[in-house]
Design a protein around this motif. Structure first.
Motif, PDB file in Angstrom:
ATOM      1  N   SER A   1       0.842  -1.208   0.000  1.00 34.19           N
ATOM      2  CA  SER A   1       0.000   0.000   0.000  1.00 34.19           C
ATOM      3  C   SER A   1       0.875   1.255   0.000  1.00 34.19           C
ATOM      4  N   PHE A   2       0.461   2.221  -0.801  1.00 34.57           N
ATOM      5  CA  PHE A   2       1.186   3.495  -0.902  1.00 34.57           C
ATOM      6  C   PHE A   2       0.244   4.621  -0.509  1.00 34.57           C
TER       7      PHE A   2
ATOM      8  N   ALA B   1       3.622 -11.024 -11.182  1.00 39.68           N
ATOM      9  CA  ALA B   1       3.560 -10.010 -10.119  1.00 39.68           C
ATOM     10  C   ALA B   1       3.886  -8.636 -10.698  1.00 39.68           C
ATOM     11  N   THR B   2       4.883  -8.594 -11.569  1.00 40.14           N
ATOM     12  CA  THR B   2       5.282  -7.314 -12.167  1.00 40.14           C
ATOM     13  C   THR B   2       4.125  -6.734 -12.975  1.00 40.14           C
ATOM     14  N   LYS B   3       3.523  -7.592 -13.820  1.00 42.04           N
ATOM     15  CA  LYS B   3       2.405  -7.107 -14.663  1.00 42.04           C
ATOM     16  C   LYS B   3       1.281  -6.579 -13.782  1.00 42.04           C
ATOM     17  N   ARG B   4       0.990  -7.315 -12.756  1.00 42.48           N
ATOM     18  CA  ARG B   4      -0.125  -6.921 -11.888  1.00 42.48           C
ATOM     19  C   ARG B   4       0.142  -5.562 -11.232  1.00 42.48           C
ATOM     20  N   LEU B   5       1.361  -5.409 -10.706  1.00 40.94           N
ATOM     21  CA  LEU B   5       1.694  -4.142 -10.032  1.00 40.94           C
ATOM     22  C   LEU B   5       1.665  -2.980 -11.022  1.00 40.94           C
ATOM     23  N   VAL B   6       2.210  -3.229 -12.225  1.00 42.34           N
ATOM     24  CA  VAL B   6       2.284  -2.152 -13.221  1.00 42.34           C
ATOM     25  C   VAL B   6       0.888  -1.822 -13.747  1.00 42.34           C
ATOM     26  N   GLU B   7       0.116  -2.881 -14.084  1.00 40.96           N
ATOM     27  CA  GLU B   7      -1.198  -2.627 -14.686  1.00 40.96           C
ATOM     28  C   GLU B   7      -2.191  -2.031 -13.685  1.00 40.96           C
ATOM     29  N   ASP B   8      -1.998  -2.338 -12.406  1.00 39.94           N
ATOM     30  CA  ASP B   8      -2.855  -1.707 -11.388  1.00 39.94           C
ATOM     31  C   ASP B   8      -2.405  -0.276 -11.107  1.00 39.94           C
ATOM     32  N   GLY B   9      -1.366   0.160 -11.790  1.00 42.87           N
ATOM     33  CA  GLY B   9      -0.864   1.535 -11.595  1.00 42.87           C
ATOM     34  C   GLY B   9      -0.261   1.736 -10.219  1.00 42.87           C
TER      35      GLY B   9
END
Ligand SMILES: Cc1cc2nc3c(=O)[nH]c(=O)nc-3n(C[C@H](O)[C@H](O)[C@H](O)COP(=O)(O)O)c2cc1C
Length: 393
Positions: A78-79, A101-109
């Motif tokens: 969380s940010f 994991a990378t795709k998920r983090l990036v695509e969720d912005g």
């Protein structure tokens, strides 16, 4: 000496530190808050940012947890609304899981920067072939880095690793080259071997060697406890920036000191106890707001006791008051006891900058799988148990 002459001789004058470029991110001053498990959550990152740390990396998150988040992973990923750049540290031993994991983090912005952890020295992790042991096999390291860099859609990827396994098995040069070849835009070197855990002194000459071997920026890490240490490390090694770990625990003022030192300005005075009290209360208040949906006030305050001790290190605190602070269960109680202290008290002239940490300060015998030394040139993946919880580096 003018700037041109100093650049010719390689000697840096005060004020010569340049902003650090990590892909599209400009990090100015060139200083990064190290990922630290249990420490670099949103409240502490916010405090460090307020003291001038431009890039603050999250606690380490397991890639497998990002794909199937539980409450703990959600908390770690969380940010704050106001937090930019958003920087996360990932660890994993399976390229597919890392890539997902990378795709998920990036695509969720969610993120503006991904840092990979290949420095964990803990036996339960290295003995299974994970953590620092991954750097023993540069092709395996390359495979893992590639899986992230090729999925990150332009979000810059960096990696952080140690100098090696022990004095007889150095891994940082091959690790750095592999990370550069696979698309890392910078690397961080904690200039200790896994054998050293957090003991002894970081060998900054390793950082200088890595700087000479790579074209991408190298971030130096290990034993920066005052502003002048950061200048010294940059001057001695040519590193593009520094990563700050234990030095800022209970002492976010270090970022202000570093900025002043890099700019050749006078280093600000150490804070009075009154200033420290205000920052403790702000830290606790931020942590309470951040955690209100998943933990009760009393548990949160208890979990912050070690942090409060870090802040008060070097000040003369009557043992009765320290006892009261360490048994307080609410913000109101904490605030009350902190206000009984003398606001004007300054720390001893140099302050107490010893590492404030519970991390292990002795050498260990490192275990890596026996097969690793025979198969250094292959990229075979370790088993899932090499993931462990590699939350240190
Ligand atoms: C409490 C604590 C937790 C840490 N957790 C991590 C981590 O999750 N990931 C990582 O790469 N390094 C971790 N580290 C290592 C630091 O990032 C850093 O490399 C190390 O402390 C050396 O820097 P220093 O001499 O400035 O402390 C941790 C260190 C400490 C003290």
């Amino acid at each position: 000496m003018n700037a041109f002459a100093s650049s010719l001789s390689g000697v840096k004058t005060p004020g010569s530190a340049r902003p650090l470029q990590i892909g599209p991110l400009v990090v100015d001053p060139p200083v990064v808050l190290a990922p630290m498990a249990g420490v670099t959550n949103y409240p502490f990152r916010k405090i460090c940012r307020e003291f001038g740390a431009p890039l603050c990396v999250s606690e380490m998150v397991l890639a497998s947890g990002v794909s199937r988040p539980n409450a703990e992973t959600s908390m770690k990923t969380s940010f704050g609304e106001d937090e930019h750049p958003r920087s996360i540290q990932l660890y994993g031993v399976d390229p597919r899981t890392l890539s997902e994991a990378t795709k998920r983090l990036v695509e969720d912005g969610k993120v503006d920067h991904i840092d990979l952890n290949f420095g964990c020295p803990m036996k339960k992790v290295t003995s299974k072939g994970g953590g620092a042991a991954i750097c023993v096999k540069p092709k395996l390291l390359a495979r893992l880095v590639r899986s992230v860099a090729s999925s990150s859609q332009g979000v810059p990827v960096t990696a952080k690793f140690r100098a090696g396994i022990d004095a007889s098995l150095s891994t940082f040069l091959d690790a750095g080259r592999a990370c550069e070849a696979e698309g890392c835009v910078a690397v961080g070197l904690h200039a200790r071997t896994a054998e050293m855990l957090y003991a002894g002194q970081a060998d900054w000459s390793n950082i200088a060697e890595l700087v000479n071997a790579l074209s991408i920026p190298v971030l130096g890490n290990g034993d920066i406890f005052r502003g002048s240490d950061a200048r010294k490390m940059m001057d001695q090694t040519g590193c593009a920036g520094v990563i700050i770990g234990r030095g800022c625990l209970g002492y976010p003022w270090l970022f202000r000191e570093i900025e002043s030192s890099l700019k050749g300005h006078d280093v600000p005075l150490n804070p009075t106890l009154g200033e420290v009290r205000e920052v403790i209360l702000r830290h606790v208040q931020l942590a309470l707001e951040w955690s209100s949906t998943w933990t009760e006030e009393k548990y949160l305050i208890r979990s912050l006791r070690k942090v409060i001790k870090w802040y008060l290190t070097g000040y003369s605190i009557p043992s009765v008051v320290m006892g009261q602070l360490m048994s307080a269960d609410s913000f109101t109680e904490l605030s009350w006891y902190l206000h009984t202290l003398d606001d004007r008290q300054c720390p001893p002239s140099e302050g107490d900058r010893k590492p404030r940490t519970v991390k292990k300060e002795f050498y260990q015998k490192v275990k890596i799988p026996a097969s690793y030394l025979l198969t250094r040139d292959d990229d075979q993946l370790p088993g899932k148990d090499a993931e462990g919880d590699a939350s240190c580096g």
